[in-house]
Design a protein around this motif. Structure first.
Motif, PDB file in Angstrom:
ATOM      1  N   THR A  80       0.812  -1.222   0.000  1.00 50.04           N
ATOM      2  CA  THR A  80       0.000   0.000   0.000  1.00 50.04           C
ATOM      3  C   THR A  80       0.841   1.267   0.000  1.00 50.04           C
ATOM      4  O   THR A  80       0.353   2.320  -0.378  1.00 50.04           O
ATOM      5  N   GLN A  81       2.107   1.161   0.404  1.00 54.74           N
ATOM      6  CA  GLN A  81       2.926   2.362   0.561  1.00 54.74           C
ATOM      7  C   GLN A  81       3.967   2.577  -0.541  1.00 54.74           C
ATOM      8  O   GLN A  81       4.270   3.714  -0.873  1.00 54.74           O
ATOM      9  N   PHE A  82       4.531   1.508  -1.077  1.00 55.92           N
ATOM     10  CA  PHE A  82       5.636   1.668  -2.018  1.00 55.92           C
ATOM     11  C   PHE A  82       5.161   2.217  -3.355  1.00 55.92           C
ATOM     12  O   PHE A  82       4.239   1.706  -3.971  1.00 55.92           O
ATOM     13  N   ARG A  83       5.774   3.296  -3.780  1.00 56.32           N
ATOM     14  CA  ARG A  83       5.609   3.836  -5.114  1.00 56.32           C
ATOM     15  C   ARG A  83       6.995   4.244  -5.581  1.00 56.32           C
ATOM     16  O   ARG A  83       7.878   4.553  -4.786  1.00 56.32           O
ATOM     17  N   LEU A  84       7.185   4.255  -6.866  1.00 46.13           N
ATOM     18  CA  LEU A  84       8.490   4.612  -7.396  1.00 46.13           C
ATOM     19  C   LEU A  84       8.791   6.081  -7.137  1.00 46.13           C
ATOM     20  O   LEU A  84       7.936   6.938  -7.371  1.00 46.13           O
ATOM     21  N   PRO A  85       9.989   6.347  -6.657  1.00 45.61           N
ATOM     22  CA  PRO A  85      10.388   7.745  -6.519  1.00 45.61           C
ATOM     23  C   PRO A  85      10.415   8.411  -7.896  1.00 45.61           C
ATOM     24  O   PRO A  85      10.617   7.748  -8.914  1.00 45.61           O
ATOM     25  N   ARG A  86      10.229   9.693  -7.925  1.00 42.75           N
ATOM     26  CA  ARG A  86      10.140  10.421  -9.197  1.00 42.75           C
ATOM     27  C   ARG A  86      11.330  10.192 -10.105  1.00 42.75           C
ATOM     28  O   ARG A  86      11.186  10.123 -11.316  1.00 42.75           O
ATOM     29  N   ASP A  87      12.521  10.065  -9.507  1.00 45.02           N
ATOM     30  CA  ASP A  87      13.693   9.891 -10.358  1.00 45.02           C
ATOM     31  C   ASP A  87      13.842   8.464 -10.882  1.00 45.02           C
ATOM     32  O   ASP A  87      14.771   8.163 -11.606  1.00 45.02           O
ATOM     33  N   ALA A  88      12.903   7.588 -10.546  1.00 49.82           N
ATOM     34  CA  ALA A  88      12.926   6.219 -11.064  1.00 49.82           C
ATOM     35  C   ALA A  88      11.837   5.974 -12.098  1.00 49.82           C
ATOM     36  O   ALA A  88      11.732   4.886 -12.644  1.00 49.82           O
ATOM     37  N   LEU A  89      11.014   6.973 -12.356  1.00 47.10           N
ATOM     38  CA  LEU A  89       9.900   6.786 -13.288  1.00 47.10           C
ATOM     39  C   LEU A  89      10.398   6.607 -14.719  1.00 47.10           C
ATOM     40  O   LEU A  89      11.343   7.264 -15.146  1.00 47.10           O
ATOM     41  N   LEU A  90       9.737   5.709 -15.429  1.00 41.95           N
ATOM     42  CA  LEU A  90      10.045   5.452 -16.836  1.00 41.95           C
ATOM     43  C   LEU A  90       8.814   5.763 -17.673  1.00 41.95           C
ATOM     44  O   LEU A  90       7.685   5.605 -17.211  1.00 41.95           O
ATOM     45  N   LYS A  91       9.039   6.172 -18.909  1.00 46.15           N
ATOM     46  CA  LYS A  91       7.923   6.363 -19.832  1.00 46.15           C
ATOM     47  C   LYS A  91       7.257   5.021 -20.101  1.00 46.15           C
ATOM     48  O   LYS A  91       7.950   4.003 -20.250  1.00 46.15           O
ATOM     49  N   PRO A  92       5.933   5.002 -20.198  1.00 43.53           N
ATOM     50  CA  PRO A  92       5.278   3.743 -20.560  1.00 43.53           C
ATOM     51  C   PRO A  92       5.669   3.332 -21.977  1.00 43.53           C
ATOM     52  O   PRO A  92       5.604   4.138 -22.896  1.00 43.53           O
ATOM     53  N   PRO A  93       6.092   2.084 -22.165  1.00 44.82           N
ATOM     54  CA  PRO A  93       6.454   1.632 -23.511  1.00 44.82           C
ATOM     55  C   PRO A  93       5.209   1.392 -24.366  1.00 44.82           C
ATOM     56  O   PRO A  93       4.088   1.320 -23.859  1.00 44.82           O
ATOM     57  N   GLY A  94       5.412   1.262 -25.662  1.00 47.61           N
ATOM     58  CA  GLY A  94       4.310   1.092 -26.608  1.00 47.61           C
ATOM     59  C   GLY A  94       3.420  -0.103 -26.328  1.00 47.61           C
ATOM     60  O   GLY A  94       2.212  -0.037 -26.547  1.00 47.61           O
ATOM     61  N   TRP A  95       3.988  -1.211 -25.834  1.00 46.66           N
ATOM     62  CA  TRP A  95       3.181  -2.406 -25.620  1.00 46.66           C
ATOM     63  C   TRP A  95       2.107  -2.206 -24.567  1.00 46.66           C
ATOM     64  O   TRP A  95       1.138  -2.945 -24.516  1.00 46.66           O
ATOM     65  N   THR A  96       2.227  -1.173 -23.728  1.00 44.41           N
ATOM     66  CA  THR A  96       1.235  -0.960 -22.673  1.00 44.41           C
ATOM     67  C   THR A  96      -0.092  -0.457 -23.220  1.00 44.41           C
ATOM     68  O   THR A  96      -1.096  -0.509 -22.527  1.00 44.41           O
ATOM     69  N   LYS A  97      -0.105  -0.003 -24.475  1.00 42.67           N
ATOM     70  CA  LYS A  97      -1.345   0.493 -25.071  1.00 42.67           C
ATOM     71  C   LYS A  97      -2.380  -0.618 -25.242  1.00 42.67           C
ATOM     72  O   LYS A  97      -3.568  -0.356 -25.304  1.00 42.67           O
ATOM     73  N   SER A  98      -1.917  -1.880 -25.315  1.00 38.27           N
ATOM     74  CA  SER A  98      -2.846  -2.994 -25.494  1.00 38.27           C
ATOM     75  C   SER A  98      -3.476  -3.454 -24.184  1.00 38.27           C
ATOM     76  O   SER A  98      -4.360  -4.300 -24.176  1.00 38.27           O
ATOM     77  N   ILE A  99      -3.045  -2.886 -23.069  1.00 39.24           N
ATOM     78  CA  ILE A  99      -3.539  -3.307 -21.757  1.00 39.24           C
ATOM     79  C   ILE A  99      -4.730  -2.447 -21.357  1.00 39.24           C
ATOM     80  O   ILE A  99      -4.622  -1.211 -21.337  1.00 39.24           O
ATOM     81  N   PRO A 100      -5.866  -3.072 -21.021  1.00 42.58           N
ATOM     82  CA  PRO A 100      -7.022  -2.285 -20.579  1.00 42.58           C
ATOM     83  C   PRO A 100      -6.650  -1.448 -19.356  1.00 42.58           C
ATOM     84  O   PRO A 100      -6.092  -1.954 -18.394  1.00 42.58           O
ATOM     85  N   GLY A 101      -6.925  -0.166 -19.431  1.00 44.50           N
ATOM     86  CA  GLY A 101      -6.570   0.724 -18.334  1.00 44.50           C
ATOM     87  C   GLY A 101      -5.137   1.214 -18.399  1.00 44.50           C
ATOM     88  O   GLY A 101      -4.698   1.984 -17.559  1.00 44.50           O
ATOM     89  N   GLY A 102      -4.386   0.743 -19.406  1.00 43.14           N
ATOM     90  CA  GLY A 102      -3.000   1.183 -19.563  1.00 43.14           C
ATOM     91  C   GLY A 102      -2.065   0.623 -18.505  1.00 43.14           C
ATOM     92  O   GLY A 102      -2.377  -0.344 -17.820  1.00 43.14           O
ATOM     93  N   TRP A 103      -0.920   1.239 -18.411  1.00 42.54           N
ATOM     94  CA  TRP A 103       0.125   0.830 -17.463  1.00 42.54           C
ATOM     95  C   TRP A 103       0.693   2.115 -16.888  1.00 42.54           C
ATOM     96  O   TRP A 103       1.019   3.034 -17.630  1.00 42.54           O
ATOM     97  N   ASP A 104       0.794   2.189 -15.562  1.00 41.99           N
ATOM     98  CA  ASP A 104       1.301   3.415 -14.953  1.00 41.99           C
ATOM     99  C   ASP A 104       2.374   3.113 -13.918  1.00 41.99           C
ATOM    100  O   ASP A 104       2.786   1.971 -13.747  1.00 41.99           O
ATOM    101  N   SER A 105       2.814   4.150 -13.221  1.00 42.90           N
ATOM    102  CA  SER A 105       3.901   3.994 -12.266  1.00 42.90           C
ATOM    103  C   SER A 105       3.505   3.083 -11.099  1.00 42.90           C
ATOM    104  O   SER A 105       4.358   2.406 -10.526  1.00 42.90           O
ATOM    105  N   LYS A 106       2.224   3.038 -10.747  1.00 45.53           N
ATOM    106  CA  LYS A 106       1.796   2.111  -9.689  1.00 45.53           C
ATOM    107  C   LYS A 106       1.976   0.672 -10.163  1.00 45.53           C
ATOM    108  O   LYS A 106       2.391  -0.194  -9.386  1.00 45.53           O
TER     109      LYS A 106
END
Length: 169
Positions: A43-69
């Motif tokens: 419930t607590q762990f989220r990626l620190p801002r300096d660890a965030l990556l752009k979502p890659p193209g393959w995530t477009k096929s996933i319902p609801g997309g793919w995010d940092s969570k």
């Protein structure tokens, strides 16, 4: 970077480059240190801002997309269950209710399982949303980021003589 003359170690019967093994140990150690900051990582762990990556193209096929969570839960799954090399390993991460990745990893199969037909029927791949190679690549990128942050934090901490603070996304 590894060279052709790198020594190999026998890791449970599998030859692994020693440099690759040490890299993975360092990454997993950094991940464990990051997770130790939280009482309830799910419930607590989220990626620190300096660890965030752009979502890659393959995530477009996933319902609801793919995010940092989703990235954070993927890393948490690797922390809890290890970095899977088999379809069964990914199914364990996918089925973990704390991670909430079941629908996003639906139908995921490793390339080895698809090549060998390991327990798969002809229709097993029809609902695959993402390839295991995509997820493995994502995990590797995220693990490198966590290791880089850990190394940076250690340098800052040793220079400042104290702890560090980070902002989560």
């Amino acid at each position: 970077a590894a060279s052709k003359t790198d020594p190999f170690v026998d890791f449970f019967g599998v030859p692994v480059k020693a440099s690759e093994y040490l890299t993975r140990v360092g990454e997993h150690t950094a991940l464990a240190a990051e997770m130790s900051r939280y009482n309830n990582p799910a419930t607590q762990f989220r990626l620190p801002r300096d660890a965030l990556l752009k979502p890659p193209g393959w995530t477009k096929s996933i319902p609801g997309g793919w995010d940092s969570k989703d990235d954070a839960m993927l890393l948490l799954g690797v922390f809890y269950h290890g970095a899977p090399a088999t379809t069964e390993g990914w199914q364990i991460i996918s089925a973990d209710p704390a991670l909430n990745l079941k629908e996003k990893l639906k139908g995921l199969r490793t390339n080895w399982a698809l090549r060998t037909g390991q327990g798969l029927s002809a229709d097993d791949n029809k609902d695959e949303l993402v390839k295991a190679s995509h997820i493995i690549s994502r995990v590797n990128q995220l693990m490198r980021k966590i290791k880089e942050m850990s190394s940076r934090d250690a340098k800052v901490s040793s220079k400042a003589g104290g702890g560090t603070s980070r902002e989560a996304a």
